[in-house]
Design an enzyme around this catalytic site. Sequence first.
Site, mmCIF file in Angstrom:
data_model
loop_
_atom_site.group_PDB
_atom_site.id
_atom_site.type_symbol
_atom_site.label_atom_id
_atom_site.label_comp_id
_atom_site.label_asym_id
_atom_site.label_seq_id
_atom_site.Cartn_x
_atom_site.Cartn_y
_atom_site.Cartn_z
ATOM 1 N N GLY A 46 0.826 -1.192 0.000
ATOM 2 C CA GLY A 46 0.000 0.000 0.000
ATOM 3 C C GLY A 46 0.864 1.246 0.000
ATOM 4 N N GLN A 51 3.052 9.853 1.645
ATOM 5 C CA GLN A 51 4.325 9.136 1.451
ATOM 6 C C GLN A 51 5.046 9.564 0.172
ATOM 7 O OE1 GLN A 51 2.416 5.104 2.239
ATOM 8 N NE2 GLN A 51 4.417 4.827 3.157
ATOM 9 N N CYS A 88 6.278 -0.668 6.811
ATOM 10 C CA CYS A 88 5.856 0.532 6.076
ATOM 11 C C CYS A 88 7.012 1.009 5.210
ATOM 12 C CB CYS A 88 5.452 1.618 7.073
ATOM 13 S SG CYS A 88 4.956 3.165 6.297
ATOM 14 N N LEU A 89 6.705 1.379 3.977
ATOM 15 C CA LEU A 89 7.771 1.835 3.077
ATOM 16 C C LEU A 89 8.439 3.106 3.593
ATOM 17 C CD1 LEU A 89 6.194 1.223 -0.455
ATOM 18 C CD2 LEU A 89 7.758 -0.238 0.838
ATOM 19 N N HIS A 130 -4.112 0.803 7.791
ATOM 20 C CA HIS A 130 -2.752 1.353 7.835
ATOM 21 C C HIS A 130 -2.644 2.586 6.924
ATOM 22 C CE1 HIS A 130 1.815 0.723 7.769
ATOM 23 N NE2 HIS A 130 1.614 1.604 6.816
ATOM 24 N N GLU A 131 -3.156 2.458 5.692
ATOM 25 C CA GLU A 131 -3.052 3.580 4.742
ATOM 26 C C GLU A 131 -3.911 4.765 5.181
ATOM 27 O OE1 GLU A 131 -0.647 3.427 2.784
ATOM 28 O OE2 GLU A 131 -0.356 1.282 3.051
ATOM 29 N N HIS A 134 -2.256 6.984 7.593
ATOM 30 C CA HIS A 134 -1.306 7.917 6.968
ATOM 31 C C HIS A 134 -1.973 9.255 6.626
ATOM 32 C CE1 HIS A 134 2.518 5.885 6.306
ATOM 33 N NE2 HIS A 134 1.922 4.789 5.858
HETATM 34 ZN ZN ZN Z 1 2.779 2.951 5.707
#
Ligand code: ZN
Length: 157
Positions: A46, A51, A88-89, A130-131, A134
């Site tokens: 995701g 991000q 997480c990226l 999770h997204e 953000h």
């Molecule tokens: Zn993330």
Amino acid sequence: MAKRNVIKVGETLLRKKCKPVKDFDEDLWELLDDMKETMHANDGMGLAGPQVGVLRRLAIVEVNNMFLELINPQIIHSEGDWVEEEGCLSVGNFRGRVSRPYKITVTSCDRMGEPFTLQCEGWLARCICHELDHLDGVLFIDKTLDKEKYLKNGGKI
Ligand code: ZN
């Protein structure tokens, strides 16, 4: 399409609250295409607007070959409780346990601005939660049950 730079924890952009998407236009579609390419290039499940430096309420997820674009999404129902490890990226290699609802109902728009409602569970639900965090400047490291370990290893917040 072009790959975009993924912003890492420590940058203030990741901590801002995003504004709704208003224009469902070519700029949005290009952004979504770029985000998909960026997520694939980084082996992610995701990616959310902040991000890639865009403070708008949008995210993409891909779980078990189900790819979804979420524009102005909202979780309207959640149930159950499920602890599993996340990454997480924007955070790097750390993975930590997070408690999430097992099942959710989410309303969202697609890239054309058409509203839809989705019920899902398991990893897809986890990924969406999770997204969506953000979009409010919340990272999984804020919620992880392994926060102490993360901080001890020099993790940034
Ligand atoms: Zn993330």
